[in-house]
Scaffold this motif. Structure first.
Motif, PDB file in Angstrom:
ATOM      1  N   TYR A  73       0.689  -1.317  -0.542  1.00  0.00           N
ATOM      2  CA  TYR A  73      -0.271  -0.434   0.273  1.00  0.00           C
ATOM      3  C   TYR A  73       0.929   1.282   0.399  1.00  0.00           C
ATOM      4  CZ  TYR A  73      -2.987  -3.857   0.916  1.00  0.00           C
ATOM      5  OH  TYR A  73      -3.577  -5.065   0.940  1.00  0.00           O
ATOM      6  N   VAL A  74       1.990   1.478   0.959  1.00  0.00           N
ATOM      7  CA  VAL A  74       2.835   2.067   0.964  1.00  0.00           C
ATOM      8  C   VAL A  74       3.446   2.549  -0.544  1.00  0.00           C
ATOM      9  CG1 VAL A  74       5.255   3.515   1.785  1.00  0.00           C
ATOM     10  CG2 VAL A  74       3.081   2.284   3.245  1.00  0.00           C
ATOM     11  N   VAL A  96       2.402   1.855  -3.782  1.00  0.00           N
ATOM     12  CA  VAL A  96       1.561   3.183  -4.735  1.00  0.00           C
ATOM     13  C   VAL A  96       0.915   4.413  -4.151  1.00  0.00           C
ATOM     14  CG1 VAL A  96       1.445   0.761  -5.993  1.00  0.00           C
ATOM     15  CG2 VAL A  96      -0.589   1.320  -3.908  1.00  0.00           C
ATOM     16  N   ASP A  97       1.276   4.410  -3.100  1.00  0.00           N
ATOM     17  CA  ASP A  97       0.812   6.124  -2.545  1.00  0.00           C
ATOM     18  C   ASP A  97       1.884   5.730  -1.357  1.00  0.00           C
ATOM     19  OD1 ASP A  97      -1.126   7.537  -1.605  1.00  0.00           O
ATOM     20  OD2 ASP A  97      -2.357   6.927  -0.862  1.00  0.00           O
ATOM     21  N   PRO A  98       3.150   6.497  -1.795  1.00  0.00           N
ATOM     22  CA  PRO A  98       3.758   6.650  -0.362  1.00  0.00           C
ATOM     23  C   PRO A  98       2.920   8.343  -0.361  1.00  0.00           C
ATOM     24  CG  PRO A  98       5.017   7.321  -3.053  1.00  0.00           C
ATOM     25  CD  PRO A  98       3.266   6.746  -3.041  1.00  0.00           C
ATOM     26  N   LYS A  99       2.802   8.958  -0.591  1.00  0.00           N
ATOM     27  CA  LYS A  99       2.189  10.415  -0.470  1.00  0.00           C
ATOM     28  C   LYS A  99       1.369   9.918   0.552  1.00  0.00           C
ATOM     29  CE  LYS A  99       3.043  13.451  -3.731  1.00  0.00           C
ATOM     30  NZ  LYS A  99       2.714  14.401  -5.021  1.00  0.00           N
ATOM     31  N   GLN A 100       0.729   8.987   1.349  1.00  0.00           N
ATOM     32  CA  GLN A 100       0.013   9.094   2.564  1.00  0.00           C
ATOM     33  C   GLN A 100       0.972   8.620   4.201  1.00  0.00           C
ATOM     34  OE1 GLN A 100      -0.844   4.447   3.571  1.00  0.00           O
ATOM     35  NE2 GLN A 100      -0.211   4.098   1.640  1.00  0.00           N
ATOM     36  N   LEU A 101       2.142   8.842   3.354  1.00  0.00           N
ATOM     37  CA  LEU A 101       2.587   8.881   4.852  1.00  0.00           C
ATOM     38  C   LEU A 101       3.863  10.556   4.602  1.00  0.00           C
ATOM     39  CD1 LEU A 101       3.034   6.708   7.327  1.00  0.00           C
ATOM     40  CD2 LEU A 101       5.403   5.675   5.422  1.00  0.00           C
ATOM     41  N   ALA A 102       3.961  11.208   5.640  1.00  0.00           N
ATOM     42  CA  ALA A 102       4.353  12.245   5.460  1.00  0.00           C
ATOM     43  C   ALA A 102       4.237  13.203   4.322  1.00  0.00           C
ATOM     44  CB  ALA A 102       5.928  11.848   6.384  1.00  0.00           C
ATOM     45  N   GLY A 103       3.250  12.614   3.258  1.00  0.00           N
ATOM     46  CA  GLY A 103       2.778  13.857   2.666  1.00  0.00           C
ATOM     47  C   GLY A 103       4.447  12.776   1.244  1.00  0.00           C
ATOM     48  N   GLY A 104       5.055  12.034   1.734  1.00  0.00           N
ATOM     49  CA  GLY A 104       6.089  11.150   0.493  1.00  0.00           C
ATOM     50  C   GLY A 104       7.588  11.167   0.941  1.00  0.00           C
ATOM     51  N   ASP A 105       7.300  12.286   1.946  1.00  0.00           N
ATOM     52  CA  ASP A 105       8.783  12.877   2.537  1.00  0.00           C
ATOM     53  C   ASP A 105       9.666  11.047   2.985  1.00  0.00           C
ATOM     54  OD1 ASP A 105      11.317  13.751   3.139  1.00  0.00           O
ATOM     55  OD2 ASP A 105      10.706  14.585   4.884  1.00  0.00           O
ATOM     56  N   ALA A 137       7.277  -5.324  13.338  1.00  0.00           N
ATOM     57  CA  ALA A 137       6.868  -6.162  14.537  1.00  0.00           C
ATOM     58  C   ALA A 137       6.214  -5.595  16.029  1.00  0.00           C
ATOM     59  CB  ALA A 137       7.456  -7.461  14.858  1.00  0.00           C
ATOM     60  N   ALA A 138       7.580  -4.711  16.146  1.00  0.00           N
ATOM     61  CA  ALA A 138       7.417  -3.693  17.236  1.00  0.00           C
ATOM     62  C   ALA A 138       7.140  -2.891  16.734  1.00  0.00           C
ATOM     63  CB  ALA A 138       8.831  -3.163  17.085  1.00  0.00           C
ATOM     64  N   THR A 139       6.222  -2.080  16.363  1.00  0.00           N
ATOM     65  CA  THR A 139       5.496  -0.662  16.160  1.00  0.00           C
ATOM     66  C   THR A 139       3.907  -1.368  15.782  1.00  0.00           C
ATOM     67  OG1 THR A 139       5.868  -0.590  13.861  1.00  0.00           O
ATOM     68  CG2 THR A 139       7.175   0.547  14.951  1.00  0.00           C
ATOM     69  N   GLN A 140       3.977  -2.874  15.813  1.00  0.00           N
ATOM     70  CA  GLN A 140       2.494  -3.420  15.266  1.00  0.00           C
ATOM     71  C   GLN A 140       1.701  -1.957  14.558  1.00  0.00           C
ATOM     72  OE1 GLN A 140       0.640  -6.446  17.106  1.00  0.00           O
ATOM     73  NE2 GLN A 140       2.719  -6.315  16.858  1.00  0.00           N
ATOM     74  N   ASN A 141       2.719  -1.607  12.957  1.00  0.00           N
ATOM     75  CA  ASN A 141       1.910  -1.252  12.185  1.00  0.00           C
ATOM     76  C   ASN A 141       2.897  -1.440  10.933  1.00  0.00           C
ATOM     77  OD1 ASN A 141       1.446   1.213  10.437  1.00  0.00           O
ATOM     78  ND2 ASN A 141       2.030   2.089  11.068  1.00  0.00           N
ATOM     79  N   PRO A 142       2.290  -2.092   9.817  1.00  0.00           N
ATOM     80  CA  PRO A 142       2.987  -2.062   8.492  1.00  0.00           C
ATOM     81  C   PRO A 142       3.431  -1.031   7.561  1.00  0.00           C
ATOM     82  CG  PRO A 142       1.124  -3.268   8.397  1.00  0.00           C
ATOM     83  CD  PRO A 142       0.853  -2.506   9.745  1.00  0.00           C
ATOM     84  N   THR A 143       2.758   0.012   7.779  1.00  0.00           N
ATOM     85  CA  THR A 143       2.318   1.561   6.946  1.00  0.00           C
ATOM     86  C   THR A 143       3.419   2.566   7.349  1.00  0.00           C
ATOM     87  OG1 THR A 143       0.389   0.934   6.741  1.00  0.00           O
ATOM     88  CG2 THR A 143       0.487   2.757   6.689  1.00  0.00           C
ATOM     89  N   VAL A 155      12.579   6.078  10.734  1.00  0.00           N
ATOM     90  CA  VAL A 155      11.250   6.018  10.115  1.00  0.00           C
ATOM     91  C   VAL A 155      10.536   6.370  10.616  1.00  0.00           C
ATOM     92  CG1 VAL A 155      10.418   3.577  10.999  1.00  0.00           C
ATOM     93  CG2 VAL A 155      12.428   3.357  11.953  1.00  0.00           C
ATOM     94  N   VAL A 156       9.718   7.197   9.695  1.00  0.00           N
ATOM     95  CA  VAL A 156       9.131   7.422   8.933  1.00  0.00           C
ATOM     96  C   VAL A 156       7.875   6.423   9.177  1.00  0.00           C
ATOM     97  CG1 VAL A 156       7.426   8.909   7.551  1.00  0.00           C
ATOM     98  CG2 VAL A 156       9.919   8.861   7.796  1.00  0.00           C
ATOM     99  N   ARG A 157       6.280   6.674  10.125  1.00  0.00           N
ATOM    100  CA  ARG A 157       5.156   6.279  10.633  1.00  0.00           C
ATOM    101  C   ARG A 157       4.100   6.658  11.332  1.00  0.00           C
ATOM    102  NH1 ARG A 157      10.018   6.209  14.453  1.00  0.00           N
ATOM    103  NH2 ARG A 157       9.017   5.585  16.401  1.00  0.00           N
TER     104      ARG A 157
END
Lengths: 226, 226
Positions: free
Chosen positions: A149-150, A152-161, A213-219, B224-226
């Motif tokens: 998901y990241v 094809v849509d990098p801008k969903q995360l910190a505007g793509g930075d 695993a540590a952050t429980q967040n794959p995005t 790590v950008v999250r």
């Protein structure tokens, strides 16, 4: 551009869907079309079965690996890393010759449980094995450092930075892939060098899995701060 | 705190100097004090020989590995990864028992040239080998993902807006190391989990080396950008 995306999983679906949205003529390649179109169960990630995705994307074709590769100008390897060499052999060396192949696969070994280890690493990489098996194909490793998901849509995360990498022996192929990445929204694309540098991005997946695993967040993704 | 820094190279010097500046009672441990103090040539990175650094840091002691470890409350492994197990054996299991050991070393193999590969990876790590060899020591892997100058001065880069990791089996030890990292200026410290997660940060060094080669700049880190 006529593009074949080999692989029907979450990566193949995300990349094929996005490329079609961007106006490309996209065909998803799969080993056995009838088998893939007969799936009725959600995948291991809980996504709807492939035929549901196909119905939602009438502009995307479905074909065998060989037919998809033969018709394409550019090919994306979104197959399972453990089966990538076999899938590309089924696609046909002659159908891939001279073409740019974007290799997104990671050689994940789930046989010892989670997090996965790698089937090849350290002094070799899946990308190198593919380049070695397909000497006439211009292999570019890219996008294997983030989830589908990241990608094809990098801008969903910190505007793509944040950062993505390309590795490959052919500078023109890397330039073409970099342009495609920019059309996805990527702004920081680092060219690491020849195909052996894919060892770096494939081995990073070991850290990726543990951050997940540590952050429980794959995005998430990494930004190279320099 | 009484801290032993094992290793006289750039990492040992940077960490020892910074810990002393922060008010700790620091001793650098080396296999043979007379040999180390007799060096007259710059190291492979062009840094002044160890005796020059010692002269510039009169508040830092120099002792054998065993004497430094025996007197310390906390120990830092800043030795060459290929020789770390031998150096820690020379320091003495009994002198390290019960103590926190911050393991900064990477198991780099330069035998095939640059960039280095790893002597151990994928299904094991140097940190795990050290923990296995020293079962009574509380090993925490940290700081092995950046160069010596970024380790001790993260704020020189984007005001410190980037990430460092800790791995270890003992939560209290990781908390103590995290506090030490914060005193260096680190603000984003991710606890990856037990000592096996050091596979992730050690394998990342393969990507680190290639980013360095591609950008020609070792003063970088990942956020790590999250």
């Amino acid at each position: 551009m006529r593009i074949a995306v080999l692989g029907t999983g979450p990566v193949g679906q995300a990349v094929a869907g996005t490329l079609a949205e961007l106006g490309h003529d996209v065909t998803v390649g799969t080993r056995n079309v009838a088998t893939a179109m007969a799936r009725t169960n959600p995948d291991t990630f809980g996504n709807p079965p492939f035929p549901v995705w196909v119905e939602q994307h009438p502009e995307v074709g479905v074909a065998t690996l060989a037919d998809a590769a033969a018709a394409a100008e550019l090919v994306v390897n979104a197959t399972n890393g453990a089966g990538s060499i076999a899938a590309l052999e089924a696609a046909g060396e002659e159908h891939l010759a001279g073409k740019v192949l974007i290799d997104i696969a990671n050689p994940l070994d789930f046989s010892q449980g989670m997090p996965p280890s790698l089937l090849v690493s350290n002094t070799d990489s899946l990308a190198e094995q593919i380049q070695h098996r397909l000497p006439g194909t211009r292999v570019v490793k890219a996008l294997n450092t983030i989830n589908a998901y990241v990608m094809v849509d990098p801008k969903q995360l910190a505007g793509g930075d944040h950062t993505v990498f390309v590795s490959g022996n052919d500078p023109t192929a890397k330039t073409q892939v970099t342009e495609l990445l920019r059309s996805f929204g990527w702004s920081d694309v680092i060219d690491l060098g020849d195909i052996t540098t894919a060892r770096g991005t494939e081995m990073y997946v070991s850290l990726w899995a543990r951050i997940w695993a540590a952050t429980q967040n794959p995005t998430f993704n990494i930004k190279v701060v320099r």
